[in-house]
Design an enzyme around this catalytic site. Structure first.
Site, short mmCIF file in Angstrom:
data_model
loop_
_atom_site.label_atom_id
_atom_site.label_comp_id
_atom_site.label_asym_id
_atom_site.label_seq_id
_atom_site.Cartn_x
_atom_site.Cartn_y
_atom_site.Cartn_z
N HIS A 242 0.82 -1.21 0.00
CA HIS A 242 0.00 0.00 0.00
C HIS A 242 0.86 1.27 0.00
O HIS A 242 0.56 2.23 -0.70
CB HIS A 242 -0.91 -0.01 1.23
CG HIS A 242 -1.81 -1.21 1.30
ND1 HIS A 242 -2.86 -1.42 0.42
CD2 HIS A 242 -1.82 -2.28 2.13
CE1 HIS A 242 -3.46 -2.56 0.72
NE2 HIS A 242 -2.84 -3.11 1.74
O1 RIB Z 1 -3.39 0.23 5.62
C1 RIB Z 1 -2.17 0.54 5.00
C2 RIB Z 1 -1.04 0.43 5.98
O2 RIB Z 1 -1.06 -0.87 6.53
C3 RIB Z 1 0.34 0.62 5.30
O3 RIB Z 1 0.94 1.81 5.74
C4 RIB Z 1 1.13 -0.61 5.72
O4 RIB Z 1 2.41 -0.27 6.27
C5 RIB Z 1 0.26 -1.32 6.72
O5 RIB Z 1 0.63 -0.99 8.01
#
Ligand code: RIB
Ligand code: CA
Length: 316
Positions: A242
Site C-alpha cells: 500500500h
Molecule cells: O493500511 C495501510 C497500511 O497498513 C500501510 O501503511 C502498511 O504499512 C500497513 O501498516
C-alpha cells in the site's frame, strides 16, 4: 528548458515492509529530494520503528542522506495480530543496528523542515498520522506552510485491513487521522480500494534488484517474508504494498483518478473507529476538504515500481 526541480519530500512512516520498499524507491529517485524521513509507531513500536528507519536509511546509503526523526515514545499502538511485517517490522531482516546520535523527535524534524522550505514540501504519510497531527497541534499556522500531504490511509467502500471498516493507519490513531483530514491543508488520500488494485504475484521476487546490491540485500528477504506471511496468515498468494502505491501517487499522479470530496474520520464507533467517511450527498453541509484517489492504472503503477526499484539496485 531548465531541468525540473526535484520535489521536496518528508516521508513519515512506520517501517513496515511496504514502508521500507517505498523508502528504497524514494531515496534513489532523481525526481525526489527526500529532506527528512520520520518514524512513527504503528506496524511496530515507536522504538522499533525508529531503529528500523535508521537501519534501512544507513544501509542503503542514498546520495542525499535525509534527516531522521525519532518516533514519539508515548504514541499509541494498536495491537496488530496478523501483521505481514513480522515481529521486528522488517520480516526478520538482521540489519546492522546503528545508534541514532542526537536524534530529534519526528514532529520537530517535520516542523523545522517545513519552516525551512515554506510551501515547497510534500509530506508523504505512510503510517498513522500521529506525528503530522502533533505538528499541526503544536503550531496551527504551519498548515499554510505545508505544500501538501499525501496519505496512505482510509477505505471508503472496500474492506478494511485493520477492521471491517478501517485501514490500519487510520485505525491505529483515528483521532490523529480525523484532525489531519479536517485541517485546511491541501491533502490527497490514497485509500485501500485504490492501493489494493496493485497486486504482486510471487514473480515479483525475480524482478527485484540482485542480491549483490544493497537494495536487493534488504528487499529480497523482506518481500519474501511478506509472501510467506500473507500465505500463512491470510491464506492468499499475492501481496499488496500500500505504501509503495502511495509513493507512486506522488511521482506519477497522472496514473490515478481523483475526486474532490468532503471527508471525515470516525473516532468513537465500536465497529467503525478509524473509518473514512465520505459525504457524497448532493446537498451536504460539509465542504470538500480532500482529493480522494478512487482508481489507478494498476499495470502502469507496477511498471513505475519496478523501474524505481531497478534504479535503487543500480545505485547500490
Ligand atoms: O493500511 C495501510 C497500511 O497498513 C500501510 O501503511 C502498511 O504499512 C500497513 O501498516
Ligand atoms: Ca506503513
Amino acid at each position: 528548458m531548465s531541468p525540473v526541480e526535484p520535489r521536496k519530500l518528508i516521508i513519515d512512516c512506520d517501517p513496515g515492509i511496504d514502508d521500507a520498499v517505498a523508502l528504497a524507491m524514494a531515496l534513489f529517485d532523481p525526481r525526489l529530494d527526500v529532506l527528512a524521513v520520520t518514524a512513527t509507531a504503528g506496524n511496530v513500536s515507536a522504538e522499533q520503528a525508529t531503529a528500523n528507519l535508521q537501519a534501512v536509511v544507513t544501509f542503503l546509503d542514498p546520495p542525499r542522506l535525509p534527516r531522521v526523526g525519532v518516533a514519539a515514545a508515548d504514541a499509541i499502538l494498536s495491537p496488530r495480530p496478523l501483521s505481514v511485517h513480522g515481529s521486528d517490522g522488517l520480516g526478520g531482516l538482521e540489519l546492522p543496528r546503528v545508534p541514532l546520535h542526537g536524534g530529534h523527535p519526528s514532529e520537530k524534524v517535520i516542523w523545522e523542515t517545513v519552516k525551512a522550505h515554506p510551501r515547497e514540501v510534500t509530506i508523504l504519510s505512510l503510517g498513522p498520522l500521529t506525528n503530522v497531527s502533533r505538528v499541526l497541534a503544536r503550531d496551527p499556522a504551519i498548515a499554510e506552510l505545508i505544500g501538501g500531504i499525501v496519505v496512505c490511509g482510509g477505505t471508503s467502500h472496500a474492506a478494511g485491513n485493520a477492521t471491517a471498516t478501517a485501514d490500519f493507519n487510520f485505525f491505529c490513531d483515528s483521532a490523529a487521522a480525523r484532525h489531519v483530514v479536517r485541517e485546511p491543508v491541501t491533502k490527497t488520500l490514497v485509500p485501500l480500494e485504490t492501493t489494493s488494485q496493485v497486486l504482486y504475484e510471487f514473480d515479483l521476487l525475480d524482478r527485484l534488484p540482485r542480491e549483490f546490491t544493497r537494495a536487493g540485500t534488504i528487499l529480497r528477504p523482506m518481500v519474501a517474508h511478506a509472501f510467506r506471511a500473507q500465505r500463512q496468515f491470510l491464506g492468499s498468494e499475492g501481496i499488496r504494498l500500500h505504501d509503495v502505491v502511495t509513493l507512486v501517487a506522488v511521482t506519477n499522479p497522472e496514473l490515478f483518478e481523483r475526486e474532490t470530496v468532503a471527508a471525515d474520520v470516525e473516532t468513537t464507533g465500536e465497529l467503525t473507529a478509524g473509518m473514512l467517511v465520505v459525504d457524497r450527498r448532493p446537498h451536504r453541509d460539509a465542504r470538500p476538504n480532500a482529493d480522494l484517489l478512487v482508481n489507478c492504472d494498476a499495470a502502469a503503477v507496477q511498471d513505475c515500481v519496478l523501474r524505481a526499484l531497478a534504479a535503487a539496485g543500480e545505485a547500490t
